[in-house]
Write an enzyme that holds these catalytic residues in place. Structure first.
Site: not given
Ligand code: FAD
Ligand code: HEM
Length: 403
Positions: A206, A140, A98
């Site tokens: 993906r 998270e 972050y």
């Protein structure tokens, strides 16, 4: 909580920031990937970078979060934060990253808005960023803890134990953990990330939904081949999975995540499962789970496809519906076929379908399909919070998903 001084500055500058967000996020990704190319190798999806979808999702989420804070300084919009946190966990985002994102995002804001960004304005937006980051980081952390993994340590090798051709452009891969340890807990409707090495030597991820029941050690994903056209090339990962992955091969899979899942399989309230095309995968996962736990809930399965031959997992859907005492299915095909004499012709039309009262709806398919169905469901009086939709890409609805 957003301070009153910062709220006033954010309110005054929100139109300018929101108006420039597209340019800001484009610059943000360009400079961040230039300086930190490792993030594009095995973390960010370069298809979503090329289409601009990830940029729009990031911009929309920041504008949505800031807007919510201005209405209520202690707001933590749950649908928005939860959708992002699950995707972040599925790609292994860690809290230290972050700071990296902050550096490049605020660098881009300063470059694009120039002198309009005074020290006070920058500090006010900094507060918004860290409120959002803090809310995401704590969610998270809980997701990683719940999955029993270290933050970011989501990957395990799985062996392909069966490769089954479902239709001319859909293949299923059944998998078992290659390390011999038990499979991680999954919930019906959730997805995993698959990490593959691509032709240029880098890695791409993906997400693929678990199309089987979440119990036991055998899991399955069902992958549609994305074929290129005038607007873009063949899909990078789906093509690789179709063309190169065979029984006995290993794939790296993340732990399962995803905020759209069946939380109470034993509950009595009716379920409506609405899908189109490859959007059937969460629905078969949910149906298989209901069948496995012997559910007696009323279940209505609605699916639209080009033709019975294109409808992946069609026979399995019939089998699962037959195992549930109060389930039934209605299919629509643009090109009907003898295999499904009772199916309706054309696009899905909810007008002729009686929806059970108080149902929870799961919805998945191409965005225009979901937009249309969701609008009709809302008009029919189904509350927004009872419509759980999964997007097979960055969620561009997030800011209004609770509307
Ligand atoms: C939560 C979730 C669950 C999912 N579940 C499933 C599932 O169960 N089954 C399934 O099949 N899929 C599922 N998907 C979709 C899947 O993750 C992939 O997005 C899909 O397989 C396409 O990936 P790809 O690498 O083949 O295509 P990509 O390479 O990512 O390409 C995607 C599109 O972008 C276009 N594109 C790429 N590069 C460019 C460029 N440079 N210029 C212009 N256009 C470009 C391509 O032409 C293509 O149309 C899910 C996605 C999510 C987010
Ligand atoms: C406050 C800061 C952040 C915000 C607001 C944010 C927002 C978002 C949003 C809206 C999405 C799309 C979610 C969806 O799929 O619907 C997303 C995905 C993603 N984010 Fe973040 N994010 C932040 C921080 C980070 C950080 C620190 C990283 C790590 C470097 C990161 C990496 C990713 C990746 C890799 C994806 C998936 C991209 C893709 O599949 O195309 N994000 N984020």
């Amino acid at each position: 909580m957003l301070s009153a001084e910062s709220a006033a500055l954010v309110r005054a500058t929100l139109p300018a920031v929101a108006g420039a967000l597209d340019e800001i996020t484009a610059r943000f990704y360009a400079t961040m990937f230039h300086d930190r190319p490792e993030l594009l190798d095995g973390m960010f999806n370069r298809g979503n970078q090329a289409s601009g979808a990830q940029r729009r999702a990031l911009a929309g989420s920041i504008a949505g979060f800031a807007g919510a804070l201005l209405e209520n300084p202690t707001a933590r919009p749950d649908a928005l934060l939860s959708r992002i946190a699950h995707k972040h966990a599925a790609v292994g985002v860690t809290d230290d990253q972050y700071t990296i994102v902050h550096k490049y995002l605020f660098g881009a804001i300063a470059e694009v808005l120039g002198d309009a960004v005074t020290a006070e304005v920058a500090a006010a937006w900094d507060e918004v960023y860290w409120l959002m980051a803090g809310a995401l980081i704590s969610r998270e952390a809980l997701l990683y803890q719940d999955a029993g993994v270290q933050p970011g340590g989501i990957w395990r090798p799985w062996t392909v134990v069966e490769r089954r051709v479902e239709t001319s452009d859909v293949v299923s891969f059944a998998l078992r953990p290659a390390d011999g340890e038990p499979a991680p807990r999954a919930r019906a409707g959730q997805y995993v990330s698959v990490r593959v090495a691509v032709a240029d030597g880098t890695h791409q991820l993906r997400q693929y939904t678990l199309s089987s029941a979440p119990g036991g050690d055998r899991r399955r994903i069902t992958v549609k081949r994305v074929t290129g056209d005038a607007d873009g090339p063949d899909g990078e990962v789906s093509t690789l999975l179709h063309d190169t992955v065979r029984e006995g091969d290993e794939l790296l899979l993340s732990a399962p995540f995803g905020d759209v899942f069946l939380d109470e399989p034993a509950a009595a309230a009716p379920l409506v499962l609405v899908s189109a095309g490859i959007g059937c995968t969460p629905m078969t996962g949910i149906l298989a789970h209901l069948a496995a736990v012997g559910s007696t809930r009323p279940v209505l399965v609605l699916h639209a496809d080009r033709s019975p031959a294109d409808h992946a997992l069609r026979t399995e859907t019939h089998d699962l519906v037959a195992q549930l005492p109060h389930a039934r299915a209605v299919f629509w095909y643009e090109h009907p076929g003898a295999q499904e004499p009772d199916a309706r012709t054309g696009l899905m039309d909810l007008g002729g379908v009686e929806l059970p009262d108080d149902a929870t709806v799961f919805l998945c398919g191409p965005l225009p399909f979901m937009r249309d169905v969701r609008g009709r469901l809302l008009n029919a009086g189904v509350p927004a919070q009872r419509i759980r939709y999964e997007v097979f890409g960055p969620d561009l609805w997030l800011p209004d998903s609770t509307a």
